[in-house]
Every structure is written in C-alpha cells, then in structure tokens.
Design a protein around this motif. Structure first.
Motif, mmCIF file in Angstrom:
data_model
loop_
_atom_site.group_PDB
_atom_site.id
_atom_site.type_symbol
_atom_site.label_atom_id
_atom_site.label_comp_id
_atom_site.label_asym_id
_atom_site.label_seq_id
_atom_site.Cartn_x
_atom_site.Cartn_y
_atom_site.Cartn_z
ATOM 1 N N PHE A 200 -9.309 -4.998 0.501
ATOM 2 C CA PHE A 200 -9.325 -3.608 0.048
ATOM 3 C C PHE A 200 -8.548 -2.725 1.025
ATOM 4 O O PHE A 200 -7.725 -1.909 0.611
ATOM 5 N N ALA A 201 -8.785 -2.888 2.314
ATOM 6 C CA ALA A 201 -8.107 -2.066 3.325
ATOM 7 C C ALA A 201 -6.599 -2.261 3.258
ATOM 8 O O ALA A 201 -5.832 -1.295 3.358
ATOM 9 N N ALA A 202 -6.147 -3.494 3.052
ATOM 10 C CA ALA A 202 -4.707 -3.762 2.991
ATOM 11 C C ALA A 202 -4.051 -3.031 1.817
ATOM 12 O O ALA A 202 -2.922 -2.556 1.935
ATOM 13 N N THR A 203 -4.773 -2.905 0.702
ATOM 14 C CA THR A 203 -4.179 -2.228 -0.460
ATOM 15 C C THR A 203 -4.271 -0.710 -0.364
ATOM 16 O O THR A 203 -3.460 -0.006 -0.938
ATOM 17 N N VAL A 204 -5.253 -0.206 0.372
ATOM 18 C CA VAL A 204 -5.502 1.239 0.371
ATOM 19 C C VAL A 204 -4.786 1.974 1.509
ATOM 20 O O VAL A 204 -4.604 3.180 1.439
ATOM 21 N N ILE A 205 -4.328 1.274 2.529
ATOM 22 C CA ILE A 205 -3.705 1.941 3.681
ATOM 23 C C ILE A 205 -2.462 2.754 3.299
ATOM 24 O O ILE A 205 -2.358 3.918 3.689
ATOM 25 N N PRO A 206 -1.499 2.212 2.525
ATOM 26 C CA PRO A 206 -0.313 3.037 2.212
ATOM 27 C C PRO A 206 -0.634 4.339 1.467
ATOM 28 O O PRO A 206 -0.204 5.411 1.905
ATOM 29 N N PRO A 207 -1.417 4.306 0.368
ATOM 30 C CA PRO A 207 -1.697 5.586 -0.292
ATOM 31 C C PRO A 207 -2.549 6.530 0.567
ATOM 32 O O PRO A 207 -2.375 7.745 0.512
ATOM 33 N N LEU A 208 -3.447 5.973 1.375
ATOM 34 C CA LEU A 208 -4.250 6.820 2.265
ATOM 35 C C LEU A 208 -3.356 7.492 3.295
ATOM 36 O O LEU A 208 -3.554 8.662 3.624
ATOM 37 N N GLY A 209 -2.392 6.750 3.806
ATOM 38 C CA GLY A 209 -1.461 7.313 4.781
ATOM 39 C C GLY A 209 -0.665 8.464 4.188
ATOM 40 O O GLY A 209 -0.462 9.489 4.837
ATOM 41 N N ARG A 210 -0.221 8.302 2.934
ATOM 42 C CA ARG A 210 0.525 9.376 2.276
ATOM 43 C C ARG A 210 -0.356 10.612 2.079
ATOM 44 O O ARG A 210 0.075 11.740 2.302
ATOM 45 N N LEU A 211 -1.601 10.395 1.645
ATOM 46 C CA LEU A 211 -2.523 11.506 1.447
ATOM 47 C C LEU A 211 -2.804 12.203 2.780
ATOM 48 O O LEU A 211 -2.766 13.432 2.875
ATOM 49 N N ALA A 212 -3.066 11.417 3.811
ATOM 50 C CA ALA A 212 -3.359 11.999 5.134
ATOM 51 C C ALA A 212 -2.172 12.807 5.640
ATOM 52 O O ALA A 212 -2.343 13.913 6.164
ATOM 53 N N TYR A 213 -0.955 12.294 5.480
ATOM 54 C CA TYR A 213 0.234 13.022 5.935
ATOM 55 C C TYR A 213 0.415 14.304 5.139
ATOM 56 O O TYR A 213 0.783 15.347 5.685
ATOM 57 N N SER A 214 0.136 14.244 3.830
ATOM 58 C CA SER A 214 0.240 15.456 3.011
ATOM 59 C C SER A 214 -0.737 16.520 3.494
ATOM 60 O O SER A 214 -0.420 17.706 3.491
ATOM 61 N N LEU A 215 -1.912 16.093 3.909
ATOM 62 C CA LEU A 215 -2.924 17.043 4.361
ATOM 63 C C LEU A 215 -2.586 17.648 5.714
ATOM 64 O O LEU A 215 -2.733 18.850 5.913
ATOM 65 N N CYS A 216 -2.134 16.813 6.660
ATOM 66 C CA CYS A 216 -1.994 17.314 8.034
ATOM 67 C C CYS A 216 -0.548 17.547 8.469
ATOM 68 O O CYS A 216 -0.312 18.294 9.411
ATOM 69 N N GLY A 217 0.433 16.892 7.840
ATOM 70 C CA GLY A 217 1.830 17.098 8.206
ATOM 71 C C GLY A 217 2.238 16.491 9.531
ATOM 72 O O GLY A 217 3.283 16.826 10.070
ATOM 73 N N ASP A 218 1.437 15.585 10.071
ATOM 74 C CA ASP A 218 1.706 14.957 11.365
ATOM 75 C C ASP A 218 1.450 13.463 11.216
ATOM 76 O O ASP A 218 0.330 13.046 10.940
ATOM 77 N N ARG A 219 2.502 12.659 11.399
ATOM 78 C CA ARG A 219 2.367 11.214 11.168
ATOM 79 C C ARG A 219 1.333 10.575 12.095
ATOM 80 O O ARG A 219 0.570 9.708 11.681
ATOM 81 N N HIS A 220 1.322 10.982 13.355
ATOM 82 C CA HIS A 220 0.387 10.377 14.306
ATOM 83 C C HIS A 220 -1.052 10.745 13.964
ATOM 84 O O HIS A 220 -1.944 9.891 13.976
ATOM 85 N N LEU A 221 -1.277 12.005 13.647
ATOM 86 C CA LEU A 221 -2.621 12.419 13.246
ATOM 87 C C LEU A 221 -3.015 11.740 11.939
ATOM 88 O O LEU A 221 -4.166 11.324 11.773
ATOM 89 N N ALA A 222 -2.065 11.588 11.015
ATOM 90 C CA ALA A 222 -2.356 10.913 9.745
ATOM 91 C C ALA A 222 -2.831 9.484 9.993
ATOM 92 O O ALA A 222 -3.798 9.016 9.375
ATOM 93 N N GLU A 223 -2.170 8.784 10.917
ATOM 94 C CA GLU A 223 -2.602 7.415 11.244
ATOM 95 C C GLU A 223 -4.002 7.416 11.839
ATOM 96 O O GLU A 223 -4.825 6.555 11.506
ATOM 97 N N ASP A 224 -4.291 8.383 12.698
ATOM 98 C CA ASP A 224 -5.634 8.489 13.283
ATOM 99 C C ASP A 224 -6.680 8.755 12.204
ATOM 100 O O ASP A 224 -7.773 8.184 12.224
ATOM 101 N N LEU A 225 -6.349 9.640 11.269
ATOM 102 C CA LEU A 225 -7.285 9.957 10.189
ATOM 103 C C LEU A 225 -7.573 8.729 9.331
ATOM 104 O O LEU A 225 -8.724 8.462 8.973
ATOM 105 N N VAL A 226 -6.530 7.974 9.008
ATOM 106 C CA VAL A 226 -6.709 6.758 8.202
ATOM 107 C C VAL A 226 -7.571 5.754 8.960
ATOM 108 O O VAL A 226 -8.482 5.141 8.394
ATOM 109 N N GLN A 227 -7.313 5.596 10.239
ATOM 110 C CA GLN A 227 -8.081 4.650 11.050
ATOM 111 C C GLN A 227 -9.557 5.054 11.102
ATOM 112 O O GLN A 227 -10.445 4.220 10.908
ATOM 113 N N THR A 228 -9.821 6.323 11.337
ATOM 114 C CA THR A 228 -11.208 6.806 11.380
ATOM 115 C C THR A 228 -11.881 6.611 10.024
ATOM 116 O O THR A 228 -13.038 6.177 9.944
ATOM 117 N N CYS A 229 -11.148 6.904 8.979
ATOM 118 C CA CYS A 229 -11.673 6.739 7.622
ATOM 119 C C CYS A 229 -12.038 5.274 7.353
ATOM 120 O O CYS A 229 -13.112 4.968 6.815
#
Length: 198
Positions: free
Chosen positions: A27-56
């Motif tokens: 499940f995690a392997a399939t959900v990481i790309p769309p989650l990353g896009r959503l996180a980047y859309s929300l925060c506008g920072d690639r590094h923070l987006a990766e952190d948000l996905v990891q925490t999630c």
C-alpha cells in the motif's frame, strides 16, 4: 521513499503480523507518489512535503492493524496527511519563517523549451500565491480544485460542514486571485523584448 523508523515500530505494535506488514508495504509503495504531489501542493516545499509524507506513513503504520477495510485506506491516508500538514502550520516557527528559496525544476526533454519555461514560471507564481492563502482556505482550494474532490469529500477531510467548505473555497480562491494580481503588479514591464523596471 520508505518511512524511517518503520522497522523499529514492528516490536511496539502487538497486532502486526507478516501478512499485515506486507500489505502495508504494498500500500505504501502505491500511495507515496500521489501523497507527495498532494503534500507539495499544500506546502510548496519539496523537503517539507517529503517530511509530511513520512510522518503520515508512520502514523498510518501504527494504525494499520486497526484498518478493517483496506479499500478505505486511501481516504484515511489523505485525511492523515492533511492533519499532519495543518498541525505543521500551527507550529510557531512556521508563522515566523517562510520558505522563499526557488528549487530547480527538472527539465522535460520531450517538451517545447519555451512552453516548458512558461509553464514552470506559472507554476512558481501559483506556488508563491498559494503561500499567501490562509492554511484552511488553501487546503479547501487544493482539495476541491487540484485533487478534484467533491464538496462532501472535502468536508469529511477537513472535518467541517459542506457550507464551510464552500465558503472556505470561495474565500481561498479570492485570496489566490488577489495574490496573483499583486504578483502581476510587482512584475517588471517588458518592452520590445527588454524587461524594464519602472
């Protein structure tokens, strides 16, 4: 990207079994790309987006044994990511700091260079304008118009009424338009192919 600390969590979650572990990894392997896009859309920072996905994903890992219906995991993980981002927005240092660094875009060799430059410039303007929209309004706009969720789905994710989603979306769009207009007003004028500051 794999959630760091996932291996350490195994011993602390008593309901984890080998089959559940494998289901989570798939499940995690399939959900990481769309989650990353959503996180980047929300925060506008690639590094923070990766952190948000990891925490999630770490939160999802802990809750995985309790998820009875895996088909609902997509909605659950989007809701979790949104909560993680909103919590991050409430932190005092986020109010004091604003990420203004410009990250380099990866070139697409299959595209026309002029069109690619224009698209990237617009994306950067939109990202900077979204940073000026209050967090709840930004979330409503992104969920409704970027993720194309219905009013009902957005209300469920934001834990508010459908009327609140509509008003937050309308206010968010107004704030986004105003931010884009301010950016246009601040841009130097071009005359005869030469940029002129007035």
């Amino acid at each position: 990207m794999q959630p760091s600390g996932a291996g350490r969590c195994v011993g602390t979650v008593s309901l984890r079994d080998a089959r559940g572990e494998e289901e989570f990894r798939r499940f995690a392997a399939t959900v990481i790309p769309p989650l990353g896009r959503l996180a980047y859309s929300l925060c506008g920072d690639r590094h923070l987006a990766e952190d948000l996905v990891q925490t999630c994903l770490m939160k999802l890992y802990r809750a995985w044994p309790k998820i009875r219906r895996p088909e609902y995991a997509d909605a659950y993980v989007r809701k979790t990511l949104l909560r993680v981002w909103l919590n991050e927005q409430r932190r005092p240092w986020r109010r004091a700091e604003s990420g203004t660094g410009v990250l380099p875009e990866v070139g697409d060799q299959r595209s026309d260079p002029a069109a690619l430059t224009e698209r990237d410039a617009f994306s950067e303007r939109l990202r900077r304008a979204l940073e000026q929209v209050p967090a709840r309004q930004r979330a409503a706009v992104i969920l409704r118009y970027r993720m194309q969720l219905s009013v009902t789905e957005t209300a469920e994710l934001l834990r508010c009424s459908e009327g609140t989603v509509k008003s937050q979306s309308a206010r968010g769009l107004d704030a986004l338009r105003a931010a884009m207009t301010r950016q246009d007003a601040d841009r130097p004028l071009a005359r005869g192919g030469v940029v002129v500051d007035e």
